[in-house]
Design a protein around this motif. Sequence first.
Motif, PDB file in Angstrom:
ATOM      1  N   PRO A 301       0.803  -1.223   0.000  1.00  0.00           N
ATOM      2  CA  PRO A 301       0.000   0.000   0.000  1.00  0.00           C
ATOM      3  C   PRO A 301       0.839   1.277   0.000  1.00  0.00           C
ATOM      4  CG  PRO A 301      -0.926  -1.608   1.520  1.00  0.00           C
ATOM      5  CD  PRO A 301       0.377  -2.175   1.052  1.00  0.00           C
ATOM      6  N   GLU A 302       1.971   1.279   0.725  1.00  0.00           N
ATOM      7  CA  GLU A 302       2.779   2.487   0.815  1.00  0.00           C
ATOM      8  C   GLU A 302       3.345   2.884  -0.547  1.00  0.00           C
ATOM      9  OE1 GLU A 302       3.130  -0.183   2.695  1.00  0.00           O
ATOM     10  OE2 GLU A 302       2.217   0.572   4.548  1.00  0.00           O
ATOM     11  N   ILE A 303       3.915   1.933  -1.265  1.00  0.00           N
ATOM     12  CA  ILE A 303       4.501   2.235  -2.577  1.00  0.00           C
ATOM     13  C   ILE A 303       3.412   2.580  -3.587  1.00  0.00           C
ATOM     14  CG2 ILE A 303       5.817   1.278  -4.505  1.00  0.00           C
ATOM     15  CD1 ILE A 303       7.399  -0.378  -2.526  1.00  0.00           C
ATOM     16  N   PHE A 304       2.302   1.842  -3.529  1.00  0.00           N
ATOM     17  CA  PHE A 304       1.206   2.108  -4.463  1.00  0.00           C
ATOM     18  C   PHE A 304       0.723   3.541  -4.324  1.00  0.00           C
ATOM     19  CE2 PHE A 304      -3.158   2.314  -5.850  1.00  0.00           C
ATOM     20  CZ  PHE A 304      -3.208   1.522  -6.991  1.00  0.00           C
ATOM     21  N   LYS A 305       0.473   3.994  -3.097  1.00  0.00           N
ATOM     22  CA  LYS A 305      -0.021   5.352  -2.874  1.00  0.00           C
ATOM     23  C   LYS A 305       1.019   6.398  -3.269  1.00  0.00           C
ATOM     24  CE  LYS A 305      -3.068   3.961   0.919  1.00  0.00           C
ATOM     25  NZ  LYS A 305      -3.356   4.083   2.374  1.00  0.00           N
ATOM     26  N   LYS A 306       2.290   6.026  -3.226  1.00  0.00           N
ATOM     27  CA  LYS A 306       3.351   6.951  -3.582  1.00  0.00           C
ATOM     28  C   LYS A 306       3.426   7.194  -5.084  1.00  0.00           C
ATOM     29  CE  LYS A 306       8.391   7.498  -3.350  1.00  0.00           C
ATOM     30  NZ  LYS A 306       9.661   6.882  -2.890  1.00  0.00           N
ATOM     31  N   ILE A 307       3.289   6.127  -5.866  1.00  0.00           N
ATOM     32  CA  ILE A 307       3.470   6.281  -7.317  1.00  0.00           C
ATOM     33  C   ILE A 307       2.151   6.497  -8.061  1.00  0.00           C
ATOM     34  CG2 ILE A 307       5.547   4.866  -7.217  1.00  0.00           C
ATOM     35  CD1 ILE A 307       4.019   2.592  -8.498  1.00  0.00           C
ATOM     36  N   PHE A 308       1.015   6.156  -7.421  1.00  0.00           N
ATOM     37  CA  PHE A 308      -0.296   6.350  -8.046  1.00  0.00           C
ATOM     38  C   PHE A 308      -1.101   7.415  -7.289  1.00  0.00           C
ATOM     39  CE2 PHE A 308       0.633   2.000  -9.546  1.00  0.00           C
ATOM     40  CZ  PHE A 308       0.380   2.164 -10.900  1.00  0.00           C
ATOM     41  N   LYS A 309      -0.558   8.613  -7.164  1.00  0.00           N
ATOM     42  CA  LYS A 309      -1.263   9.662  -6.432  1.00  0.00           C
ATOM     43  C   LYS A 309      -2.479  10.165  -7.197  1.00  0.00           C
ATOM     44  CE  LYS A 309       2.572  11.300  -3.606  1.00  0.00           C
ATOM     45  NZ  LYS A 309       3.400  12.466  -3.201  1.00  0.00           N
ATOM     46  N   VAL A 310      -2.348  10.269  -8.510  1.00  0.00           N
ATOM     47  CA  VAL A 310      -3.474  10.742  -9.318  1.00  0.00           C
ATOM     48  C   VAL A 310      -3.386  10.093 -10.698  1.00  0.00           C
ATOM     49  CG1 VAL A 310      -2.200  12.800 -10.085  1.00  0.00           C
ATOM     50  CG2 VAL A 310      -4.695  12.759 -10.249  1.00  0.00           C
ATOM     51  N   ILE A 311      -4.542   9.660 -11.213  1.00  0.00           N
ATOM     52  CA  ILE A 311      -4.608   8.983 -12.514  1.00  0.00           C
ATOM     53  C   ILE A 311      -5.566   9.752 -13.422  1.00  0.00           C
ATOM     54  CG2 ILE A 311      -5.195   6.846 -13.729  1.00  0.00           C
ATOM     55  CD1 ILE A 311      -4.669   5.342 -11.103  1.00  0.00           C
ATOM     56  N   LEU A 312      -5.126  10.017 -14.648  1.00  0.00           N
ATOM     57  CA  LEU A 312      -5.965  10.681 -15.651  1.00  0.00           C
ATOM     58  C   LEU A 312      -6.264   9.684 -16.768  1.00  0.00           C
ATOM     59  CD1 LEU A 312      -7.242  13.341 -16.730  1.00  0.00           C
ATOM     60  CD2 LEU A 312      -5.092  13.745 -17.938  1.00  0.00           C
ATOM     61  N   THR A 313      -7.535   9.535 -17.098  1.00  0.00           N
ATOM     62  CA  THR A 313      -7.919   8.581 -18.143  1.00  0.00           C
ATOM     63  C   THR A 313      -9.004   9.178 -19.018  1.00  0.00           C
ATOM     64  OG1 THR A 313      -8.603   6.296 -18.522  1.00  0.00           O
ATOM     65  CG2 THR A 313      -9.667   7.448 -16.711  1.00  0.00           C
ATOM     66  N   ASP A 314      -9.493   8.388 -19.988  1.00  0.00           N
ATOM     67  CA  ASP A 314     -10.541   8.881 -20.879  1.00  0.00           C
ATOM     68  C   ASP A 314     -11.907   8.375 -20.415  1.00  0.00           C
ATOM     69  OD1 ASP A 314     -10.744   6.242 -21.716  1.00  0.00           O
ATOM     70  OD2 ASP A 314      -9.485   6.537 -23.474  1.00  0.00           O
ATOM     71  N   ASN A 315     -12.909   8.547 -21.276  1.00  0.00           N
ATOM     72  CA  ASN A 315     -14.282   8.235 -20.888  1.00  0.00           C
ATOM     73  C   ASN A 315     -14.731   6.846 -21.315  1.00  0.00           C
ATOM     74  OD1 ASN A 315     -15.566  11.008 -19.855  1.00  0.00           O
ATOM     75  ND2 ASN A 315     -14.148  11.457 -21.523  1.00  0.00           N
ATOM     76  N   GLY A 316     -13.795   5.941 -21.535  1.00  0.00           N
ATOM     77  CA  GLY A 316     -14.141   4.580 -21.941  1.00  0.00           C
ATOM     78  C   GLY A 316     -14.953   3.860 -20.880  1.00  0.00           C
ATOM     79  N   SER A 317     -15.831   2.966 -21.332  1.00  0.00           N
ATOM     80  CA  SER A 317     -16.701   2.244 -20.394  1.00  0.00           C
ATOM     81  C   SER A 317     -15.906   1.362 -19.446  1.00  0.00           C
ATOM     82  CB  SER A 317     -17.704   1.400 -21.179  1.00  0.00           C
ATOM     83  OG  SER A 317     -17.026   0.486 -22.038  1.00  0.00           O
ATOM     84  N   GLU A 318     -14.679   0.965 -19.839  1.00  0.00           N
ATOM     85  CA  GLU A 318     -13.871   0.124 -18.960  1.00  0.00           C
ATOM     86  C   GLU A 318     -13.353   0.890 -17.737  1.00  0.00           C
ATOM     87  OE1 GLU A 318     -13.132   1.164 -21.937  1.00  0.00           O
ATOM     88  OE2 GLU A 318     -10.990   1.358 -22.335  1.00  0.00           O
ATOM     89  N   PHE A 319     -13.461   2.230 -17.764  1.00  0.00           N
ATOM     90  CA  PHE A 319     -13.013   3.049 -16.639  1.00  0.00           C
ATOM     91  C   PHE A 319     -14.196   3.680 -15.903  1.00  0.00           C
ATOM     92  CE2 PHE A 319      -9.623   3.666 -20.000  1.00  0.00           C
ATOM     93  CZ  PHE A 319      -8.803   2.670 -19.499  1.00  0.00           C
ATOM     94  N   SER A 320     -15.371   3.061 -16.013  1.00  0.00           N
ATOM     95  CA  SER A 320     -16.595   3.650 -15.472  1.00  0.00           C
ATOM     96  C   SER A 320     -16.869   3.280 -14.019  1.00  0.00           C
ATOM     97  CB  SER A 320     -17.794   3.226 -16.332  1.00  0.00           C
ATOM     98  OG  SER A 320     -17.920   1.813 -16.343  1.00  0.00           O
ATOM     99  N   ASP A 321     -15.907   2.624 -13.356  1.00  0.00           N
ATOM    100  CA  ASP A 321     -16.078   2.274 -11.941  1.00  0.00           C
ATOM    101  C   ASP A 321     -14.877   2.801 -11.159  1.00  0.00           C
ATOM    102  OD1 ASP A 321     -16.984   1.259  -9.593  1.00  0.00           O
ATOM    103  OD2 ASP A 321     -16.781  -0.851 -10.135  1.00  0.00           O
ATOM    104  N   PRO A 322     -14.763   4.133 -11.032  1.00  0.00           N
ATOM    105  CA  PRO A 322     -13.564   4.710 -10.407  1.00  0.00           C
ATOM    106  C   PRO A 322     -13.429   4.385  -8.926  1.00  0.00           C
ATOM    107  CG  PRO A 322     -15.222   6.407 -10.780  1.00  0.00           C
ATOM    108  CD  PRO A 322     -15.717   5.177 -11.466  1.00  0.00           C
TER     109      PRO A 322
END
Length: 430
Positions: A301-322
Amino acid sequence: MAKQKHLSIIERCTIESMLKESASFKEIGQKLNRDCTTISKEVRRHLLFKKTGCFGKSFNDCANRSSCDYTNLCSSPQCRTKLCKNCTACHLHCPDYFKEYCKKLQQSPYVCNGCPDRTRCTLEKHIYSAMSAQKEYESVRSESRSGVCLSEKEVASLDQLISPLIKKGHSIHHICSSNRSDIMFSEKTIYNYVDAGLFSAVNLDLPRKVKYKSRKSNHDNFKVDKGCRIGRTYKDFQQFLLSVPGCPVVQMDSVIGTKGGKVLLTIHFVKAEFMLAFLRDRNTAASVFFIFEELYQKLSPEIFKKIFKVILTDNGSEFSDPLAIEMDDENELRTRIFYCDASAPYQKGAIENNHEFIRRVLPKGTSFDNLTQEKVNLMMNHINSYRRASLGDMSPYEMFRIIYGQDVLDALGAVLISPNDINLTPELLK
């Protein structure tokens, strides 16, 4: 330029009238406030081919017609012409027939509408007709919106999921609500597919559908809920970066192989230009969630939160469960997800540009069905070892190591490839 994407019947009539006046595509484009290439494509797409002659002469496109003196080639007593060149069917019997093509039709404007020689030409005519073009356009538009927009693999995949549940007595509503991450269609669409006989389950397996008459519905509940984007728009993303200066950004996207086949999930660390890619059997929200769950467990969890602070993506249906990605099992925030504006891929241009390296190894149209995650990892190791001028001639691997450390790279399974051993061609995976 005009904002309307499609030409109207009035614009097509204007094109036809201006072609009769021998106007150029540029002049027509200026008149209609359209690009000249739009006019050129419109004219060439809707050509009419007419085999007509001219006043006093029948159709004849033989290159030897002016010097031809053949008579009675068809040996038909009903033929009333003395010379065969005056007959529209002479090319069917003449051994010396050689078709002549008008050289003027090989260049702009590609039609005979405004040609001064049209009244004395016996060759095949290329005509642009506004009414005919409009009918063709409406026919193509209608056909493109009808039928089933699914490949055989997609139908088979849906059938394996839905039909067994229907035969167990489940309703379509229950199936769709219980499998939101796997079914990217509305309930109405699933009913239509069952009704069309695409699945092994049939209407008789749906007791309520057989019992009740069909009723009109004012609502169509689609899988992609736009409400998930509230508070996660591109403007919200910009505000978030202002509140957290220097926050490293991660961009996320999908790379499609062939329709209905396997797809890649790509995760791009913008500052280091380092990219991860994961193979998925289907382009669903559930498959994206499972990949992030694996990363969360693999990295800690510590490393994940460090490198994935913010994610930008498009409007695809595969990303519809943020929320599934943003929150961990203990309902604690582990990352933030934001969406680009619709039809604005330039807002995540870094990952779009880096896809060019993937397309060198996997050209567009290549099926991913024969790929394995090991092959995908091999490809990404070669891409991440490729030196970039934007990084001061360092590779993304080396830049990522400087920012996050070697331990994170080892946890991700990344390997540095020697510069002279890098291969960015399809031969790499063969």
